[in-house]
Design a protein around this motif. Structure first.
Motif, PDB file in Angstrom:
ATOM      1  N   GLY B 241       0.810  -1.212  -0.119  1.00 18.45           N
ATOM      2  CA  GLY B 241      -0.076   0.061  -0.074  1.00 18.45           C
ATOM      3  C   GLY B 241       0.904   1.446   0.050  1.00 18.45           C
ATOM      4  O   GLY B 241       0.528   2.072  -0.886  1.00 18.45           O
ATOM      5  N   ASP B 242       1.857   1.318   0.887  1.00 16.76           N
ATOM      6  CA  ASP B 242       2.698   2.600   0.918  1.00 16.76           C
ATOM      7  C   ASP B 242       3.238   2.591  -0.246  1.00 16.76           C
ATOM      8  O   ASP B 242       3.660   3.765  -0.797  1.00 16.76           O
ATOM      9  CB  ASP B 242       3.763   2.472   2.158  1.00 16.76           C
ATOM     10  N   LEU B 243       3.791   1.485  -0.927  1.00 20.54           N
ATOM     11  CA  LEU B 243       4.650   1.500  -1.987  1.00 20.54           C
ATOM     12  C   LEU B 243       3.985   2.199  -3.253  1.00 20.54           C
ATOM     13  O   LEU B 243       4.429   3.033  -3.671  1.00 20.54           O
ATOM     14  CB  LEU B 243       5.052  -0.102  -2.270  1.00 20.54           C
ATOM     15  N   LEU B 244       2.698   1.560  -3.292  1.00 19.77           N
ATOM     16  CA  LEU B 244       1.789   2.105  -4.382  1.00 19.77           C
ATOM     17  C   LEU B 244       1.625   3.615  -4.222  1.00 19.77           C
ATOM     18  O   LEU B 244       1.535   4.566  -4.975  1.00 19.77           O
ATOM     19  CB  LEU B 244       0.596   1.565  -4.388  1.00 19.77           C
ATOM     20  N   ALA B 245       1.064   4.032  -2.893  1.00 25.38           N
ATOM     21  CA  ALA B 245       0.933   5.513  -2.537  1.00 25.38           C
ATOM     22  C   ALA B 245       2.029   6.311  -3.054  1.00 25.38           C
ATOM     23  O   ALA B 245       1.876   7.792  -3.518  1.00 25.38           O
ATOM     24  CB  ALA B 245       0.561   5.699  -1.321  1.00 25.38           C
ATOM     25  N   ARG B 320      -2.577   1.813 -13.925  1.00 22.89           N
ATOM     26  CA  ARG B 320      -2.406   2.266 -12.626  1.00 22.89           C
ATOM     27  C   ARG B 320      -3.571   2.378 -11.860  1.00 22.89           C
ATOM     28  O   ARG B 320      -3.683   2.003 -10.617  1.00 22.89           O
ATOM     29  CB  ARG B 320      -1.688   3.861 -12.558  1.00 22.89           C
ATOM     30  N   GLN B 321      -4.737   2.881 -12.560  1.00 25.15           N
ATOM     31  CA  GLN B 321      -5.741   2.857 -11.565  1.00 25.15           C
ATOM     32  C   GLN B 321      -6.280   1.670 -11.292  1.00 25.15           C
ATOM     33  O   GLN B 321      -6.654   1.483 -10.040  1.00 25.15           O
ATOM     34  CB  GLN B 321      -7.039   3.563 -12.630  1.00 25.15           C
ATOM     35  N   TRP B 322      -6.173   0.436 -11.941  1.00 29.44           N
ATOM     36  CA  TRP B 322      -6.857  -0.792 -11.582  1.00 29.44           C
ATOM     37  C   TRP B 322      -5.858  -1.527 -10.506  1.00 29.44           C
ATOM     38  O   TRP B 322      -6.427  -1.894  -9.599  1.00 29.44           O
ATOM     39  CB  TRP B 322      -6.735  -1.805 -12.699  1.00 29.44           C
ATOM     40  N   LEU B 323      -4.582  -1.249 -10.486  1.00 27.80           N
ATOM     41  CA  LEU B 323      -3.608  -1.902  -9.663  1.00 27.80           C
ATOM     42  C   LEU B 323      -3.778  -1.225  -8.356  1.00 27.80           C
ATOM     43  O   LEU B 323      -3.793  -1.822  -7.224  1.00 27.80           O
ATOM     44  CB  LEU B 323      -2.262  -1.877 -10.030  1.00 27.80           C
ATOM     45  N   THR B 324      -3.666   0.295  -8.269  1.00 25.37           N
ATOM     46  CA  THR B 324      -3.640   0.897  -7.234  1.00 25.37           C
ATOM     47  C   THR B 324      -4.990   0.953  -6.459  1.00 25.37           C
ATOM     48  O   THR B 324      -5.137   1.096  -5.126  1.00 25.37           O
ATOM     49  CB  THR B 324      -3.302   2.361  -7.265  1.00 25.37           C
ATOM     50  N   HIS B 325      -6.070   0.730  -7.330  1.00 22.50           N
ATOM     51  CA  HIS B 325      -7.443   0.461  -6.681  1.00 22.50           C
ATOM     52  C   HIS B 325      -7.190  -0.710  -5.742  1.00 22.50           C
ATOM     53  O   HIS B 325      -7.651  -0.895  -4.645  1.00 22.50           O
ATOM     54  CB  HIS B 325      -8.574   0.632  -7.890  1.00 22.50           C
ATOM     55  N   LYS B 326      -7.197  -1.750  -6.404  1.00 24.37           N
ATOM     56  CA  LYS B 326      -7.119  -3.241  -5.795  1.00 24.37           C
ATOM     57  C   LYS B 326      -6.150  -3.176  -4.650  1.00 24.37           C
ATOM     58  O   LYS B 326      -6.672  -3.829  -3.442  1.00 24.37           O
ATOM     59  CB  LYS B 326      -6.406  -4.252  -6.987  1.00 24.37           C
ATOM     60  N   CYS B 339      -8.209  -7.054  -3.140  1.00 21.31           N
ATOM     61  CA  CYS B 339      -7.455  -8.435  -3.808  1.00 21.31           C
ATOM     62  C   CYS B 339      -7.426  -9.456  -2.860  1.00 21.31           C
ATOM     63  O   CYS B 339      -7.038  -9.419  -1.575  1.00 21.31           O
ATOM     64  CB  CYS B 339      -5.941  -8.073  -4.275  1.00 21.31           C
ATOM     65  N   THR B 340      -7.757 -10.805  -3.250  1.00 21.04           N
ATOM     66  CA  THR B 340      -7.866 -11.807  -2.538  1.00 21.04           C
ATOM     67  C   THR B 340      -6.687 -12.663  -2.624  1.00 21.04           C
ATOM     68  O   THR B 340      -6.420 -13.819  -2.025  1.00 21.04           O
ATOM     69  CB  THR B 340      -9.080 -12.667  -2.799  1.00 21.04           C
ATOM     70  N   GLY B 341      -6.043 -12.502  -3.816  1.00 19.94           N
ATOM     71  CA  GLY B 341      -4.785 -13.347  -4.226  1.00 19.94           C
ATOM     72  C   GLY B 341      -5.284 -14.529  -4.867  1.00 19.94           C
ATOM     73  O   GLY B 341      -4.399 -15.736  -5.028  1.00 19.94           O
ATOM     74  N   CYS B 342      -6.183 -14.566  -5.477  1.00 17.21           N
ATOM     75  CA  CYS B 342      -6.743 -15.714  -6.361  1.00 17.21           C
ATOM     76  C   CYS B 342      -5.787 -15.849  -7.534  1.00 17.21           C
ATOM     77  O   CYS B 342      -5.843 -17.009  -7.971  1.00 17.21           O
ATOM     78  CB  CYS B 342      -8.205 -15.701  -6.831  1.00 17.21           C
ATOM     79  N   GLY B 343      -5.194 -14.836  -8.155  1.00 17.23           N
ATOM     80  CA  GLY B 343      -4.159 -15.015  -9.407  1.00 17.23           C
ATOM     81  C   GLY B 343      -5.168 -15.128 -10.794  1.00 17.23           C
ATOM     82  O   GLY B 343      -4.352 -15.126 -11.835  1.00 17.23           O
ATOM     83  N   ARG B 344      -6.588 -14.876 -10.811  1.00 14.68           N
ATOM     84  CA  ARG B 344      -7.038 -14.959 -12.064  1.00 14.68           C
ATOM     85  C   ARG B 344      -6.495 -13.934 -12.925  1.00 14.68           C
ATOM     86  O   ARG B 344      -6.537 -14.229 -14.146  1.00 14.68           O
ATOM     87  CB  ARG B 344      -8.504 -14.840 -11.682  1.00 14.68           C
TER      88      ARG B 344
END
Ligand code: FAD
Ligand code: SF4
Ligand code: SF4
Lengths: 274, 366
Positions: B241-245, B320-326, B339-344
């Motif tokens: 989280g901090d990394l993305l922020a 960036r929107q998708w990843l930072t949102h998740k 994100c649940t870590g399902c890997g889909r």
């Protein structure tokens, strides 16, 4: 859980008056027989039959709960359809939605309003409150910028506000013959001495660049960042935090805003395409 | 009663019982070459012995699972998330009629059949609890469908190569959100299921199950299977989280933006994605219209459209929107990760973009 009203289903209201404000901008006054209360700065989702719904600020006098007013600029499909509606016709309304201007925190202090273009719409209810109750705020200043003299909104109303003690400053990006007023960006209107920064609160609405520079200027003139508030615009499909379209980093504009204190959005506004 | 040990006939009894209680039973089956949830009446329809081999941008089925062809739940996941049973891809919300300027708006009732979902994994339950946070409060349609679910989860005995639930703390062991949980056991040559309840409704069903009390060996095999499924290669750093922020301006977004096709596959398989858009469909006579809600993707250019153009103009901004949102902004919006870590999303990305690798790339200073 079940049996609650669905926040996605509009109510139907009838148009009492239609006011052509200027070319392409129409105010619709809706009858609200059941009464409609809102906080200045809130918006409604307006539904035009067969076309869709869009977020539109409430631009009327909050004291008139029997009449609900919106001011719409025709830019695309839904807004065009809304501006074509006539008195007697009906439309769909969902709201009031969002978090409005934090007026409690201004009480007794100076109020600085800064609007660009149709950004004046959600500030008009605030001006009407100030006119109705002159003791509510100490000094009220309005800075309003628009493209050209033909697009100056609400000239008569602004005259009325002036008479009630609001200092109204207007500027246009480009003048036409006969224009006696200011020319240039809205930040040029903002001068020390217009307000007392230590007790002032600023409310901003307009294009994002206009708000960014206005916030900078007002902050530079001494208004603390946390007392500068901006009304943000993002795509909205639902208005109640379900559709995901109005995301602005960690915020949902419809649910957490549209009004935000500057510190909540300042760094986000610096990021391109967020 | 804490738990029950049943055999295949006991499990079939459970499906029948759910059916006779009015539930539509949905369970994994083979559909278009993938494991996907569908209506099931018999255990014969489950993909016995099937294992998926997944990698970034890759999905293959093997029909000779390592433990023979008996195991009904040898696969790891359904290809899509299960949220389409809660949040359908399209749904009419209301109908409007216009007669001479007079407007009438009729809400349309939500379809909310009683459904038993059988074979969800711990990550799938985590996804439902995430969507509950997002939708249950404000969307009565979702809430009604949610109330009508009976959830029979399964403990994983094997992880796919793309799974990282262990690092996300959502699995592989089912701990909450289920009515019943099964652990499929084969030790000692006997094919059986250890069943435990996670709710009152589940406990009621457990009481009635034809079976016996599990023994120490059964519990030990359950533990060993979950341990095996916990061995996962992918992970995300603790401080993602901090990394993305602090990485919103990182040049790596441009690089991943060059690879991303903005196809939206990741958003359609992700079990927590909830975006939707409203569209209006008018009848031929022009006097009736139906207001629909369709599932939507943040990779679509219209998603962030404001008059004049989209806010997120390029793929870099959309990825960036998708990843930072998740992985970050979801927390501020809904008080949980997205994100649940399902890997889909890793498996189904046609160009093999892997979010765990993208986060690792952001760790490298700009
Ligand atoms: C909180 C808020 C308050 C607003 N208040 C007013 C107001 O008082 N008066 C006014 O004229 N306009 C206002 N707007 C802008 C107004 O919503 C858009 O002009 C309108 O959505 C355009 O829709 P369209 O179908 O006519 O345009 P199109 O260009 O055809 O747009 C297609 C779709 O994109 C979305 N969209 C496009 N532009 C915007 C936008 N600026 N904001 C949100 N969604 C958009 C809508 O879903 C729209 O239907 C406000 C926007 C927000 C977010
Ligand atoms: S982001 Fe990817 S790994 Fe996380 S829940 Fe969604 S699909 Fe699964
Ligand atoms: S990340 Fe992959 S799956 Fe998602 S939109 Fe881009 S190319 Fe498609």
């Amino acid at each position: 859980m079940t049996g609650r009203p669905d926040p996605m289903v509009p109510s139907v209201l009838r148009i009492a008056r239609r006011i052509e404000e200027m070319e392409g901008v129409v105010s619709l006054e809706l009858e609200a027989p059941g009464g409609f209360s809102f906080q200045p700065g809130q918006f409604n989702m307006l539904y035009a039959f067969g076309v869709g719904e869009v977020p539109i600020s409430i631009s009327g006098d909050p004291a008139r709960t029997d009449r609900l007013r919106h001011t719409v600029r025709a830019v695309g499909q839904v807004s065009h359809a809304l501006t074509r509606l006539r008195p007697g016709m009906e439309l769909g309304v969902r709201g009031p939605l969002g978090r409005g201007w934090p007026l409690e925190e201004v009480a007794g202090g100076d109020l600085v309003l800064a609007a660009g273009g149709l950004g004046l719409a959600p500030l008009r209810p605030v001006a009407e409150l100030a006119v109705a109750d002159p003791r509510r705020f100490r000094r009220v200043v309005l800075y309003y910028g628009t493209r050209n003299p033909a697009t100056v909104l609400w000239r008569q109303e602004m005259e009325r506000w002036r008479r009630a003690g609001i200092r109204v400053h207007v500027t246009v990006d480009s003048a036409t013959p006969g224009w006696q007023g200011e020319v240039g960006v809205v930040t040029r209107l903002m001068q020390p001495g217009h307000f007392e920064p230590a007790v002032a609160t600023a409310l901003l609405c307009g294009p994002e660049v206009m708000m960014r520079f206005s916030a900078q200027t007002l902050h530079g003139l001494g208004i603390p960042a946390e007392r500068i508030h901006l009304s943000m615009e993002r795509n909205m499909n639902c208005g109640v935090g379900l559709c995901g379209h109005c995301q602005f980093g960690p915020r949902l504009v419809c649910r957490d805003g549209p009004v935000f204190p500057l510190p909540e959005v300042e760094s986000l506004m610096q990021v391109r395409g967020l | 009663m804490k738990a029950r040990l049943i055999d295949k006939s006991g499990l079939q009894w459970l499906l029948d019982r759910l059916g006779s209680q009015g539930y539509e039973v949905l369970a994994p089956c083979l559909e278009n070459g993938v494991v996907e949830a569908g209506p099931v009446t018999s255990l014969e329809e489950l993909p016995a012995g099937v294992e998926e081999e997944t990698e970034a941008g890759r999905y293959r089925l093997r029909f000779d699972g390592k433990e023979g062809t008996d195991l009904l739940f040898s696969h790891a996941l359904t290809a899509m998330g299960w949220q389409r049973f809660l949040h359908p891809s399209s749904e009419p919300l209301w109908r409007a009629e216009l007669r001479g300027g007079a407007l009438e708006i009729q809400p349309l009732p939500a379809e909310a059949p009683r459904r038993a979902l059988v074979g969800l994994r711990a990550c799938d339950l985590a996804a439902i609890s995430i969507q509950d946070r997002v939708l249950a409060q404000n969307d009565p349609r979702y809430a009604r469908r949610r109330e009508n679910l009976f959830l029979v989860a399964v403990n994983c005995g094997r992880a796919a190569a793309t799974c990282f639930c262990h690092a996300m703390g959502t699995g592989p062991e089912v701990k909450q959100g289920h009515d019943l949980v099964l652990t499929e056991l084969v030790g000692g040559g006997a094919h059986r299921f250890l069943v435990e309840a996670g709710s009152e409704a589940g406990a009621g069903m457990l009481q009635a199950l034809p079976g016996r009390e599990p023994e120490a060996d059964d519990w030990e095999e359950k533990r060993a299977r979950i341990e095996a499924a916990s061995r996962q290669r992918r992970r995300l750093p603790e401080d993602t989280g901090d990394l993305l922020a602090s990485s919103l301006d990182h040049p790596h977004w441009e690089k991943v933006g060059e690879r991303c096709l903005a196809c939206g596959n990741c958003t359609s398989v992700c079990p927590t994605c909830f975006c939707s858009r409203m569209v209006e469909r008018t009848g031929l006579d022009g006097q009736q219209a139906t207001h629909w809600r369709l599932r939507d993707s943040c990779f679509d250019s219209e998603h962030s459209y404001l008059h004049g153009g989209p806010v997120r103009r390029d793929r870099a901004a959309r990825y960036r929107q998708w990843l930072t949102h998740k992985l970050h902004h979801w927390q501020a919006q809904f008080g949980t990760t997205g994100c649940t870590g399902c890997g889909r999303c890793i498996t189904w990305c046609p160009v093999g973009i892997d979010l765990t690798e993208e986060v690792a790339a952001l760790e490298v200073a700009a």
